[in-house]
Motif scaffolding. Structure first.
Motif, short mmCIF file in Angstrom:
data_model
loop_
_atom_site.label_atom_id
_atom_site.label_comp_id
_atom_site.label_asym_id
_atom_site.label_seq_id
_atom_site.Cartn_x
_atom_site.Cartn_y
_atom_site.Cartn_z
N THR A 169 0.83 -1.20 0.00
CA THR A 169 0.00 0.00 0.00
C THR A 169 0.87 1.25 0.00
OG1 THR A 169 -1.68 -1.17 1.29
CG2 THR A 169 -1.85 1.22 1.23
N VAL A 200 -0.45 -0.04 -9.91
CA VAL A 200 -1.50 0.50 -9.04
C VAL A 200 -2.79 -0.24 -9.37
CG1 VAL A 200 -2.82 2.55 -8.37
CG2 VAL A 200 -0.39 2.76 -8.94
N GLU A 251 -5.54 -0.43 -7.26
CA GLU A 251 -6.70 0.34 -6.77
C GLU A 251 -6.21 1.65 -6.24
OE1 GLU A 251 -9.29 -1.45 -3.81
OE2 GLU A 251 -8.86 -3.41 -4.72
N LYS A 252 -7.01 2.70 -6.44
CA LYS A 252 -6.68 4.02 -5.91
C LYS A 252 -7.94 4.60 -5.28
CE LYS A 252 -4.26 6.81 -8.59
NZ LYS A 252 -3.00 7.18 -7.91
N ASN A 253 -7.85 4.92 -4.01
CA ASN A 253 -9.02 5.47 -3.31
C ASN A 253 -8.62 6.68 -2.48
OD1 ASN A 253 -11.16 3.42 -3.86
ND2 ASN A 253 -9.64 2.09 -2.92
N ARG A 254 -9.46 7.68 -2.48
CA ARG A 254 -9.30 8.79 -1.54
C ARG A 254 -9.85 8.36 -0.19
NH1 ARG A 254 -9.52 14.12 -3.49
NH2 ARG A 254 -9.53 14.66 -1.29
N THR A 258 -4.42 9.72 -0.48
CA THR A 258 -4.85 8.74 -1.49
C THR A 258 -4.25 7.41 -1.09
OG1 THR A 258 -4.52 10.49 -3.13
CG2 THR A 258 -4.93 8.28 -3.97
N ASN A 308 -3.26 3.85 -2.39
CA ASN A 308 -3.00 3.07 -3.61
C ASN A 308 -2.63 1.65 -3.21
OD1 ASN A 308 -2.69 5.36 -5.85
ND2 ASN A 308 -1.59 6.04 -4.03
N ASP A 345 -0.48 8.14 -0.18
CA ASP A 345 0.11 9.29 -0.87
C ASP A 345 -0.66 10.56 -0.47
OD1 ASP A 345 1.71 10.70 -2.61
OD2 ASP A 345 0.95 9.75 -4.43
#
Ligand code: CTP
Ligand code: ZN
Length: 157
Positions: free
Chosen positions: A15, A91, A93-96, A82, A84, A18
């Motif tokens: 993970t 990458v 998956e990318k989630n806020r 973020t 990741n 970021d």
């Protein structure tokens, strides 16, 4: 990004947290319960220039994905982060992080008489306020700037 600019190596699986609010990387590690003793490979960038947010911190943890509780507490100290998920260097998956109403576990109630601090403790639960969090059991408030001081050292979620 050129090789000269790359400060922290890419990871294979794990993970990348970021866009962490500059200065909060060590508190992120505390939330994840990482103090080096668990053997995880961890890379940290602090006060790294960012196109988007001026300066940011970055935390990269190999072989580890985050629990919802960890993400919820993270949202208190790094609302722009973020998350990741990296699989085989990509990458995946990318989630806020999202603001939540309640955070469970990880934070410790400052009230020593709170039931969450009893001999057989119940899991902590805090309601998220605009400027801090309030214990669901005893109404003690932890102000936003003090949240980091009340992270469970064991990082248990
Ligand atoms: N990353 C990493 N290891 C990988 C892949 C990506 O450490 N194998 C890191 C990158 O260095 C970056 C983050 O994960 O910090 C997100 O990667 P990526 O989506 O490729 O970067 P950006 O497009 O800059 O992300 P964003 O749009 O979220 O700023
Ligand atoms: Zn309490």
């Amino acid at each position: 990004m050129t090789d000269k600019e790359l400060r922290v190596s890419k990871i294979r699986d794990g993970t990348v947290i970021d866009h962490v609010t500059a200065g909060q990387a060590l508190n992120v590690l505390a939330i994840l319960g990482i103090d080096g003793s668990g053997g995880e490979s961890v890379s940290i960038g602090m006060n790294v220039p960012s196109d988007k947010v001026g300066y940011k911190d970055v935390v990269k943890v190999e072989g580890r994905e985050l629990s919802q509780s960890e993400v919820d507490v993270l949202s208190l100290i790094a609302p722009e982060a973020t998350i990741n998920i990296i699989r085989d260097f990509e990458v995946a998956e990318k989630n806020r992080v999202e603001q939540t109403d309640t955070v469970r576990g990880i934070l410790v109630c400052p009230n020593h008489n709170c039931i969450t601090n009893a001999d057989e403790p119940v899991r902590t639960e805090f309601e998220v306020l605009g400027d801090g969090v309030r214990c669901a059991y005893c109404d003690t408030i932890i102000r936003e700037g003090d949240v980091a001081e009340h992270i469970d050292a064991r990082g248990s979620g």
